[in-house]
Design an enzyme around this catalytic site. Structure first.
Site, PDB file in Angstrom:
ATOM      1  N   LYS A 143      70.626  50.761  23.600  1.00 11.70           N
ATOM      2  CA  LYS A 143      70.644  49.584  23.341  1.00 11.70           C
ATOM      3  C   LYS A 143      70.055  49.669  21.842  1.00 11.70           C
ATOM      4  CE  LYS A 143      68.304  45.845  24.164  1.00 11.70           C
ATOM      5  NZ  LYS A 143      67.644  44.658  24.837  1.00 11.70           N
TER       6      LYS A 143
HETATM    7  C1  5RP Z   1      63.714  42.849  24.385  1.00  7.59           C
HETATM    8  C2  5RP Z   1      65.015  43.110  25.060  1.00  7.59           C
HETATM    9  C3  5RP Z   1      65.979  42.255  25.037  1.00  7.59           C
HETATM   10  O1  5RP Z   1      66.542  42.498  26.141  1.00  7.59           O
HETATM   11  C4  5RP Z   1      67.042  42.452  24.138  1.00  7.59           C
HETATM   12  O2  5RP Z   1      66.325  42.079  22.575  1.00  7.59           O
HETATM   13  C5  5RP Z   1      68.328  41.775  24.191  1.00  7.59           C
HETATM   14  O3  5RP Z   1      68.241  40.495  23.873  1.00  7.59           O
HETATM   15  P1  5RP Z   1      68.539  39.405  22.639  1.00  7.59           P
HETATM   16  O4  5RP Z   1      70.075  39.348  22.648  1.00  7.59           O
HETATM   17  O5  5RP Z   1      67.986  38.124  22.950  1.00  7.59           O
HETATM   18  O6  5RP Z   1      68.181  40.041  21.557  1.00  7.59           O
HETATM   19  O7  5RP Z   1      65.085  44.241  25.093  1.00  7.59           O
HETATM   20  O8  5RP Z   1      62.900  43.988  24.316  1.00  7.59           O
END
Ligand code: 5RP
Length: 261
Positions: free
Chosen positions: A173
């Site tokens: 991610k």
């Molecule tokens: C924080 C995360 C969150 O899950 C990630 O940032 C996704 O959420 P958003 O769309 O609110 O940014 O891993 O560490």
């Protein structure tokens, strides 16, 4: 890939189209009771049927998510820092793989902080988590580039994503950026994007559509869904982009009513 790993991967990245709509609600692990996630059960409940998987900590999972709903779980297993502490990168594994098995997780997730003070600790930790989780057929999702000071550009994000994949992460991610094709194209595993801070719905949908067009396998989106005044229409709109091939404007007008502002 063995059967269990393959089956769990299919819970997350849908085999029909290779795409993923992951709903992120793990923010409390370092942000505490973030705006509109003060009551996780109320925020998450109506959204569950519209996501492919839920990214969550064990505390919120145990206490706020009905086990009978049977949503695939991506369990955040790292932590140890807070938004008011000295260094966000000072994370370790806080939840065991045994616990992930007990909680019927489809994947485990941890952050890696490439270029930060605790780079070594988190990257080596990722390798160890992959060793352990894959013993049980559980894939690891690596979260890159959270709270970093370096520019979130294609060069940096490609570096961070590739390092995570080289350590054995099965999904990565990251954040969308200009030139995202380079990030997705140089990472040998599916890359999904975080939404980041809340922005207008039309902009968040454009972000999702641009990311998918540039090679992202989908989203792991949180604040732009549950901080929206229309969270259910918003997640439906995101879903129609990721799985339905809708454009951002089309998704907005179909689910959020009228042409995008
Ligand atoms: C924080 C995360 C969150 O899950 C990630 O940032 C996704 O959420 P958003 O769309 O609110 O940014 O891993 O560490």
């Amino acid at each position: 890939m063995d059967w269990g790993l393959k089956s769990r991967m299919a819970d997350i990245v849908r085999p029909e189209d290779g795409r993923a709509v992951m709903l992120a609600v793990d923010h409390g692990y370092f942000l505490g009771p973030t705006e509109r996630l003060e009551d996780p059960a109320a925020a998450v409940g109506p959204l569950l049927e519209h996501c492919d998987s839920l990214m969550v900590t064990r505390g919120v999972l145990r206490n706020c998510v009905d086990a009978a709903r049977r949503v695939p779980v991506v369990l955040r297993v790292s932590g140890g820092a807070s938004i008011v502490g000295a260094d966000l990168s000072d994370e370790r594994i806080t939840t065991s793989v045994k616990e992930a098995v007990r909680l019927n997780a489809s994947a485990v997730a941890m952050s890696v902080f490439v270029g930060a003070r605790h780079e070594h600790q988190t990257i080596a930790g990722l390798g160890r988590l992959v060793n352990e989780a894959e013993e049980y057929g559980i894939p690891v999702l690596a979260v890159t580039a959270v709270g970093k000071e370096m520019a979130r550009d294609a060069r940096y994000l490609s570096l961070a994503c590739r390092i995570a994949a080289e350590q054995g992460a099965r999904i990565v991610k990251t954040y969308y950026c200009e030139g995202f094709e380079k990030v997705a194209g140089s990472c040998p595993v599916p890359v999904i994007i975080a939404g980041g801070k809340k922005i207008p719905e039309a902009d968040a949908l454009r972000l999702a559509a641009d990311a998918v067009a540039a090679g992202a396998a989908g989203v792991d989106m949180g604040r732009n869904i549950w901080q929206s005044d229309s969270p259910v229409p918003m997640i439906k709109a995101v879903r129609s982009i990721v799985h339905g091939g809708a454009g951002a404007g089309e998704a907005y007008s179909e689910h959020l009513g009228g042409p995008a502002a």
